[in-house]
Design an enzyme around this catalytic site. Sequence first.
Site, short mmCIF file in Angstrom:
data_model
loop_
_atom_site.label_atom_id
_atom_site.label_comp_id
_atom_site.label_asym_id
_atom_site.label_seq_id
_atom_site.Cartn_x
_atom_site.Cartn_y
_atom_site.Cartn_z
CB SER A 1 -5.03 4.59 1.03
OG SER A 1 -4.61 5.92 0.91
NE ARG B 1 -13.32 7.25 2.95
CZ ARG B 1 -12.21 7.13 3.68
NH1 ARG B 1 -12.10 6.19 4.59
NH2 ARG B 1 -11.20 7.96 3.50
N GLY C 1 -3.23 3.12 6.42
CA GLY C 1 -3.32 4.47 5.84
C GLY C 1 -2.78 4.49 4.43
CG ASN D 1 -8.32 8.46 9.42
OD1 ASN D 1 -7.55 7.80 8.72
ND2 ASN D 1 -8.20 9.76 9.54
CB THR E 1 -7.46 0.89 8.30
OG1 THR E 1 -7.52 2.32 8.23
CG2 THR E 1 -8.42 0.30 7.30
N1 GLY Z 1 -8.47 6.37 6.66
C1 GLY Z 1 -7.51 5.79 5.82
C2 GLY Z 1 -7.99 5.58 4.44
O1 GLY Z 1 -9.18 5.46 4.22
O2 GLY Z 1 -7.20 5.57 3.54
#
Ligand code: GLY
Length: 561
Positions: free
Chosen positions: A442, A97, A463, A390, A370
């Site tokens: 998420s 991440r 998302g 994102n 994503t």
């Molecule tokens: N950017 C969306 C997520 O990581 O949930």
Amino acid sequence: MKKIHLLILCTLLSILNACKKEKTIGVITEKAMVVSAREEASKIGSDILQKGGNAYDAMVATHLALAVVYPVAGNIGGGGFMVYRNNDGTKGALDFREKAPITAHKDMYLDSLGNVIENKSTLGAHAVGIPGSVAGVFEVYDKFGSLPFTALIQPAIDLARNGITITKKQANSLNNATERFEKVNTYKTVFDKKWTAGDILKQEALAQTLERIRDFGKDGFYKGKTADLFVKYVTELGGIITHEDLEKYQAIWRTPISFNYKDYTITSMTLPASGGICLAQMLKSIAPYDVSEIEHNSTQYVQLLTEVERRSYADRANYLGDIDFVKVPIDSLTDQKYLNKRMESFSWEKATPSSEVSHGKILGYESDETTHYSIVDQFGNAVAVTTTLNTGYGSKVVVKGAGFILNNEMDDFSSKPGVPNVYGLVGSKANAIAPEKRMLSSMTPTIVEKDGKLKMVIGTPGGSTIITSVLQNILNVVEYDMGMQASVDQPRFHHQWLPDVIRMEPNGFTKQIKSKLESLGYEILERNSLIIGRVDAILVLPNGQLEGGADKRGDDAAVGF
Ligand code: GLY
């Protein structure tokens, strides 16, 4: 008599419909499969497997190929998560991440009056988190890779240099983003033009960046020329990322969340991804109900899932954040007794308004675009990876001279408690910005086992809707006995506590179901353009063959042998 004829006709029609549904079968292979957002990437991954590579080699090749053929979300300028299961049953997870820059601070998106500055966390250099994808790819390769790295990255370099063919969906998506690419960048990027299906997109600067990664490994991205171009351009655009930020980035191996749902063991991503915890909460809250007795996608089914999702997202907003920075009571949040108690306020007679649902009380505790790909190799190893910039094309910053797009992942932090982000998600102190902290996600890359054997590899973009799409697909297969493609094709719905609406895919639910839900106090949001997620999954069939579920909502494809 007429009535009897009508009845026979209806019965025949429903049998025909049922047959039609059963015929929705995805690609079936004997040994190995890759399912991703683009056929080229799935094929590159599958070719690597055919050359004797394992699922991890295929992960590297597929990930890098997606960065070229699927620029809306595939990336080297973003980050993601991987959950894996080896053929001996061992499981693990990798967190690559993005994280906040060293000089980031909690109020960096607020004006002098304390209000959130519009677009600052979503568009342009300020929105960028330190990318993790390249570090992630090398962690995977160093731990599990078996073929020479050059063989894994070269197909992506060739694609970038020789060009990719733009599909109709891609042309629309790129054309929709043109204005923002132009607004953010100080030069004309390769993405700035009017696209039509069949056009060729060549990305020479990206090819050269990939060559530096091929030749210098991780340092080919986080140090040297690529890092110089990155920092120079971000600084020119007013951003705060430094060489030190890039050099310090590390992917982290984590213990995934594992739990049982009836006869199945589910393994999914842990924090900073909320997917595993929320999925555990939702499935465990559903477990006491005899789900297969409830008609699929009926009023009752939507009600049950909505109420479960509502309660879980309320907990997500309050408790979840980067586990390296905040204490999160994972065991308590996924405890069966706690979840049963949360569901005590659920009634089949009327909706529980979100205003009446707060996070649960944990004793002794203080607080879309994503992309996903699934891989099963010929040795029985399985990999689920969800990765992202994102929103579509991230921050729209395309690093000058290096050709890759930077994420806008900083928006996944809570810029201000209670103020929704781009997905309408609210957060609390647990997900506040801090230097080098990872923003809450998420993403829900997930592996399902039955009787100690691999059953399903699954995940999706979308998302905030990621978790509920994975939830529905697990239920489709384990409760309703659907095949993988049939499951992926099902219409989906989503609730996330706030805003207090059920999002539904268009034309997926009957007027009757929607009216009944509305009469029970549910608000429904159904727009024509709205699709929920793009699930790419693999199901191990009882005879050991693999069935791919490649989402027709995108250009997704399953390839294997
Ligand atoms: N950017 C969306 C997520 O990581 O949930």
